[in-house]
Write an enzyme that holds these catalytic residues in place. Sequence first.
Site, PDB file in Angstrom:
ATOM      1  N   CYS A 203       0.802  -1.224   0.000  1.00  0.00           N
ATOM      2  CA  CYS A 203       0.000   0.000   0.000  1.00  0.00           C
ATOM      3  C   CYS A 203       0.833   1.273   0.000  1.00  0.00           C
ATOM      4  CB  CYS A 203      -0.957  -0.019   1.186  1.00  0.00           C
ATOM      5  SG  CYS A 203      -2.036  -1.472   1.156  1.00  0.00           S
TER       6      CYS A 203
ATOM      7  N   HIS B 275      -2.059   8.158   6.203  1.00  0.00           N
ATOM      8  CA  HIS B 275      -2.343   6.824   5.678  1.00  0.00           C
ATOM      9  C   HIS B 275      -3.745   6.424   6.130  1.00  0.00           C
ATOM     10  CE1 HIS B 275      -1.664   2.933   4.050  1.00  0.00           C
ATOM     11  NE2 HIS B 275      -1.508   2.306   5.191  1.00  0.00           N
TER      12      HIS B 275
ATOM     13  N   LYS C  62      -9.080   8.456   2.643  1.00  0.00           N
ATOM     14  CA  LYS C  62      -9.561   7.072   2.491  1.00  0.00           C
ATOM     15  C   LYS C  62     -10.945   6.913   3.112  1.00  0.00           C
ATOM     16  CE  LYS C  62      -5.028   4.689   2.347  1.00  0.00           C
ATOM     17  NZ  LYS C  62      -4.062   5.778   2.622  1.00  0.00           N
TER      18      LYS C  62
ATOM     19  N   PHE D 144       2.031  -3.519   3.877  1.00  0.00           N
ATOM     20  CA  PHE D 144       2.425  -4.820   4.416  1.00  0.00           C
ATOM     21  C   PHE D 144       3.896  -5.057   4.079  1.00  0.00           C
ATOM     22  CE2 PHE D 144      -2.115  -6.808   4.002  1.00  0.00           C
ATOM     23  CZ  PHE D 144      -2.510  -6.085   5.113  1.00  0.00           C
TER      24      PHE D 144
END
Length: 417
Positions: free
Chosen positions: A168, A309, A341, A405
């Site tokens: 990501c 984020h 987001k 990740f």
Amino acid sequence: MESDKPVSKVVVTGIGVITSLGHDIDTLWANLLAGKSGVSRLEQFDVTTFPSQVASEVRDFNVEDYMDGKDAKRNDRYTHFAVAASRMAVKDGGLDPENWDPERVGVIIGSGIGGMMTIQEQSKRLFDFGARKLSPFMIPSLIANMASGIVAIEFKARGPNMSVVSACSTGSHAIGEALRVIQRGEADIMIAGGSESAITELGFGGFCSMRAMSTKYNDCPEKASRPFDKDRDGFVMGDGAGVVILESEESAKARGAKIYAEIAGYASTCDAHHITMPDPEGSGLARCITNALKSAGVAPEEVDYVNAHGTSTPYNDKFETIALKKAFGEYAGKLMISSTKSMTGHLLGAAGGVEAAVSCKTLQDQVVAPTINYTTPDPDCDLDYVPNVKREAPVKVAISNNSGFGGHNVTLVFKQV
């Protein structure tokens, strides 16, 4: 011919996006400022048996508006998005590929996963009909570097070219590395960003099995992505692409280009802690922010806005808050922080591209998009997340964080011009 002259200033001159909230930057930006959610019940396939049933899907996208139909069939949807966003960015930047020096134009577009739809469809064909029925275009279609390759072919861009795969943080890494290419004097113009299309039964089911996605809001999808809210329970998967044109200031000024912002700094670090869980101390991301600000020559107190984020997972939002406090000290309480987001969902490898574009629009228009669905404060997340309503305020410096990740962290620093 490459120049060995380092470039001191790099600017953003074009933007292209494909998202659930718009297939161009102006529509996306208007919807973000209005606090509109692009999340809804997933329609691409039957989700009855899936724990999470919501997503931020790109709809009404016609690939033939951007690619020849024959070429489109040979490429995965993530490449379609990349080509579409790149075409928009080049046009928005006022660039004419017929008149640029192709050896001075490069491409770095990444994807966190690559051709997930191709993997799913070709696997089914293999098990149903045997190996002889596999497509000869399967491998080129699924590999994660193909977006950069196809975009380069599209524009005859023969400069530096590669792809980034860092989950990501992919889109942010791609833009940061493109910045470095121009700073080293290896290109004048870079087409950079991220693209993702992993909402398939296989991709969606895989994230469900990790228990990483929201499951509490299947009956009210627009409320599912709620970064920093106490009742958050996971991220909402999205797809799309975000691509920007980076250009040396010298090149941009020479052709009288519109300039959105300066991209002034970039850093990346790794938590080296766990394959999926962020460092509970926030040390890796804090160090990334600090290093990015140093590379930009920006003091922490000069930063006005953080595009976080902010995934809406319990761990990420808590640990990102810790990282911000560690990097900024007491000044963290004065930062305007929002997670877009909450409206776009999490576009995985494309997130960094879209959020870089959002950061540039913030600097251009002097207004901060909100974090929607923020209704219940979390004692672990106690900063100013610009809750629910946009905010007009002076913004001279904005940073964009993304993590992935594997423990990857990236911070980009943008300055008003």
